[in-house]
Design a protein around this motif. Structure first.
Motif, mmCIF file in Angstrom:
data_model
loop_
_atom_site.group_PDB
_atom_site.id
_atom_site.type_symbol
_atom_site.label_atom_id
_atom_site.label_comp_id
_atom_site.label_asym_id
_atom_site.label_seq_id
_atom_site.Cartn_x
_atom_site.Cartn_y
_atom_site.Cartn_z
ATOM 1 N N ASP A 66 14.339 8.021 7.068
ATOM 2 C CA ASP A 66 13.383 8.669 6.339
ATOM 3 C C ASP A 66 12.053 8.772 7.542
ATOM 4 O OD1 ASP A 66 13.502 9.173 3.766
ATOM 5 O OD2 ASP A 66 14.163 7.846 2.762
ATOM 6 N N VAL A 67 10.916 9.593 7.411
ATOM 7 C CA VAL A 67 10.035 9.974 8.463
ATOM 8 C C VAL A 67 9.278 8.041 9.033
ATOM 9 C CG1 VAL A 67 8.050 10.761 8.904
ATOM 10 C CG2 VAL A 67 9.703 11.884 7.366
ATOM 11 N N THR A 68 8.635 7.620 7.888
ATOM 12 C CA THR A 68 8.274 6.571 8.030
ATOM 13 C C THR A 68 9.171 5.001 8.842
ATOM 14 O OG1 THR A 68 8.863 5.084 6.159
ATOM 15 C CG2 THR A 68 6.902 6.433 6.626
ATOM 16 N N ILE A 69 10.236 5.404 8.544
ATOM 17 C CA ILE A 69 11.459 4.522 9.784
ATOM 18 C C ILE A 69 11.756 4.586 10.515
ATOM 19 C CG2 ILE A 69 13.544 2.982 9.101
ATOM 20 C CD1 ILE A 69 11.700 2.692 6.590
ATOM 21 N N GLN A 70 11.761 6.454 10.776
ATOM 22 C CA GLN A 70 11.680 6.688 11.998
ATOM 23 C C GLN A 70 10.543 6.341 12.934
ATOM 24 O OE1 GLN A 70 13.612 10.907 13.097
ATOM 25 N NE2 GLN A 70 11.652 11.569 13.501
ATOM 26 N N GLY A 71 9.467 6.520 12.700
ATOM 27 C CA GLY A 71 8.598 6.073 13.226
ATOM 28 C C GLY A 71 8.332 4.337 13.878
ATOM 29 N N GLN A 72 9.663 3.952 12.542
ATOM 30 C CA GLN A 72 8.708 2.271 13.404
ATOM 31 C C GLN A 72 10.706 2.168 14.427
ATOM 32 O OE1 GLN A 72 10.518 0.271 10.184
ATOM 33 N NE2 GLN A 72 8.019 0.714 8.519
#
Lengths: 335, 345
Positions: A195-201
């Motif tokens: 997911d986008v927020t996990i990808q950001g991490q």
């Protein structure tokens, strides 16, 4: 554990020269990687971009020496700190893999064994390349988990892979890749399934890593937007060949190759909201029986009769290569 | 392109919602196994695992609108889409099509209503029967429902093919003989063959390469104009949603956290979750940026946090957020957000 010949520390971490990996199938020869060249410097991120079937993953596998039959590296060189990896024996290669060159896969379950606890797997990886006690190996494993932002690493070490979420599993896979502080990491679509927020991490971790340890990183992806934010350099692949390479900002601002231009134009945010997206007509050709000449010419707006000849991979502007006889040079110079 | 068919059912010109979702819940529970049943009979309290996939959602979609439904995995967006499409009944609440509750309809009427809403799925291979020729995949439903007569079948199928940008000469083939983008076109042709007015697209372009994705998105937009279609476009890809949608609905763990016209959301998101989501989206125009990452993980829908579901990850969380569920209320005309911060202001 040193390589037979260690190059001067100033040289690039990885240099791929005219690499060719072909698959000899019953239906014919599939030229999955056909004359691919690029360089990755220490501490830099190279974004290797392409659509499905463009050969980007096989390029990654070829570098680390994981191409299975019927595939075979049929030409070119992979120079890791000046040493040609093709000249190494299987034992020497094994010494390198997981130690000085690591790979992160799209699906972390390709790295993780589902029936072993995380600590077992990580300690095994540490002890495969370093003569340390079990206790010390465990300590290193714990530190690596902490480094990639896994909370309470002591507890998590005792868990099994299925007890982690997708994003956490990918972090564990990254932590395993980091155990020996490799000089080169090949990451094959590591955030595509996240997911986008996990990808950001995960992207944040990757950036920290390169800055801290000077690790060179090859980030294989189909997502131009990720490469735009993460990479220093970019190489765009189409039908087994690199069609364009250069500094990421320069390439994305003013691409030389019509395929790169088409790809960038198809990204929704590059278009006016609600207006038809600019699109590349047709579809990716089959790698079996590719016609001679430029593989993109059937879809190219600038195609002409000369495109039936194989175009050279030439340096049109300083540090910028393209495999095209009529690149968008004026536009690139103006930009 | 051949002549465009009229929408099958003349709808009043005023634009009441085509679909209305009122207080809809969907819970999935795992039934207890033998040991647990036995333990319960012996007086032990055994709790069933209940997933609150959709947790009280209100939403209305007007005729001709493209509504983008955004959220991360497990937020319930697909479940909501399936309920809207009539594939799955809600546990609680009602779904109204043209003002009439789907559950109150029966027989012919129910069938006709269901046909008006069609769904397009993410995986164009899994959603096509591998043992049928594509002409049958596309033409079977209209034939069964009496929208086309046997003798007009071939011409009708050809027309559907052309409209979806496929060569009718390929209609005798099987799904595996097509590429991913072509398969998605077959899925679109199949959905449009029963002359729907409303399409639910569940991650319809997620599996496609960028250049093919652009082709399919253009097709969706062209069809919208030609056929006066309404879309519920479910996606995790904010770039796609921004490009296509008139209105955007953002979900987090089963609840709608924000709803607003697309331009407003992307210009100034109200809810902290939306803000976080937007700041994490990689964009092709931003170079060498520092990624930060929203802290924390997406909680399990089996045990969602109390109060506001986002509070453990929210940078503005207050005591109240832990206790009280924020209501989705209007913060500006056409904009709704579920955040306690809006009360403080």
């Amino acid at each position: 554990m040193s390589l037979p010949a260690v190059a001067a520390p100033g040289g690039p971490t990885l240099e791929v020269r005219n690499l060719r990996t072909h698959f000899f199938t019953r239906a014919g020869v599939v030229k999955a990687v056909d004359d691919v060249s690029f360089t990755v410097e220490r501490g830099k991120v190279m974004g290797l971009v392409g659509e499905s079937g463009s050969g980007k993953t096989v390029t990654g596998f070829s570098i680390i020496g994981l191409v299975d039959p019927p595939g075979r590296i049929t030409g070119g060189q992979v120079l890791f700190q000046g040493t040609d990896l093709a000249s190494l024996s299987e034992a020497e290669m094994r010494n390198l893999r997981g130690n000085r060159i690591a790979m992160i896969f799209q699906d972390p379950m390709m790295t993780l064994n589902p029936v072993l606890r995380i600590d077992t797997q990580m300690i095994e990886t540490v002890q495969a390349h370093a003569r340390v006690s079990r206790e010390e190996a465990r300590q290193r494993a714990r530190d690596a988990l902490g480094q990639v932002g896994i909370p309470s690493p002591d507890e998590r070490l005792r868990a099994y892979p299925h007890q982690f979420s997708g994003g956490m599993r990918q972090r564990v896979a990254i932590a395993i890749a980091l155990l020996h502080k490799p000089e080169l990491i090949i990451a094959d679509e590591p955030t595509t399934a996240l997911d986008v927020t996990i990808q950001g991490q995960i992207l944040a971790e990757a950036q920290k890593l390169c800055a801290q340890f000077g690790t060179a990183l090859i980030w294989i992806t189909h997502d131009l937007s990720v490469v735009a934010g993460l990479a220093d350099d970019i190489a765009v692949m189409y039908a087994g060949k690199v069609v364009e390479s250069g500094e990421v900002g320069a390439v994305l601002d003013a691409p030389l190759h019509p395929y790169t231009a088409g790809l960038i134009g198809s990204v929704p945010s590059r278009n006016r909201r609600g207006a038809p997206l600019s699109q590349i007509p047709g579809m990716t050709p089959s790698l079996l029986n590719l016609p001679a000449g430029c593989a993109f010419r059937a879809r190219c707006p600038r195609a002409e009769s000369r495109c039936a000849e194989p175009p050279p991979f030439a340096e049109y502007l300083p540090g910028r290569h393209a495999r095209c006889i009529h690149p968008y040079i004026e536009e690139a110079v103006r930009a | 392109m051949s002549e465009v068919m009229d929408p099958p059912h003349a709808v009043a010109a005023t634009t009441p919602p085509i679909v209305e979702i009122r207080g809809v819940y969907k819970r999935f529970s795992r039934s207890l196994d033998f040991a647990a049943k036995l333990a319960r009979r012996l007086g032990v309290t055994v709790r069933e695992d209940v997933v609150h996939a959709v947790d009280g959602v209100d939403l209305s979609i007007r005729r001709g609108e493209v509504v983008g439904l955004v959220g991360e995995s497990g937020c319930g967006k697909s479940t909501l889409g399936r309920m809207v499409a009539g594939i799955m009944p809600p546990t609680e609440g009602s779904i109204l099509s043209h003002g009439r509750d789907l559950r109150s309809l029966s027989g012919v009427e129910a069938r006709r209503t269901k046909l008006r809403t069609q769904m397009i799925f993410q995986d164009p291979y899994a959603s096509l029967n591998p043992r049928l020729k594509v002409e049958d995949i596309v033409g079977e439903a209209p034939l069964v429902h009496g929208l086309v007569r046997r003798e007009d079948f071939a011409g009708y199928v050809d027309e559907q093919f052309r409209r979806a940008g496929l060569d009718p000469g390929l209609k005798k083939r099987y799904p595996h003989q097509f590429s991913g983008g072509q398969r998605q076109r077959i899925g679109i042709a199949r959905a449009l063959a029963v002359q729907p007015e409303f399409l639910v697209c569940d991650e319809a372009v997620a599996a496609l390469d960028v250049s093919i994705q652009a082709q399919i998105l253009n097709l969706f937009m062209k069809l919208r104009q030609e056929l006066d279609l309404t879309y519920l476009f479910i996606s995790h890809d904010l770039g796609v949603v921004e490009h296509l949608s008139d209105r955007v609905v953002i979900m987090y763990l089963g609840r709608v956290v924000e709803e607003a016209p697309a331009e407003d959301v992307f210009r100034s998101a109200n809810h902290p979750y939306t803000q976080a989501l937007l700041s994490e989206v990689p964009r092709i125009d931003t170079r060498k940026r520092a990624f930060a990452g929203v802290k924390g993980e997406i909680p399990s829908p089996l045990a969602p946090p109390s109060g506001c579901h986002f509070h453990p990850r929210c940078p503005h969380a207050m005591e109240r957020c832990r206790i009280e569920r924020p209501a989705l209320r209007e913060i500006a005309p056409g904009r709704r957000s579920a955040c306690h911060l809006n009360d403080a202001a």
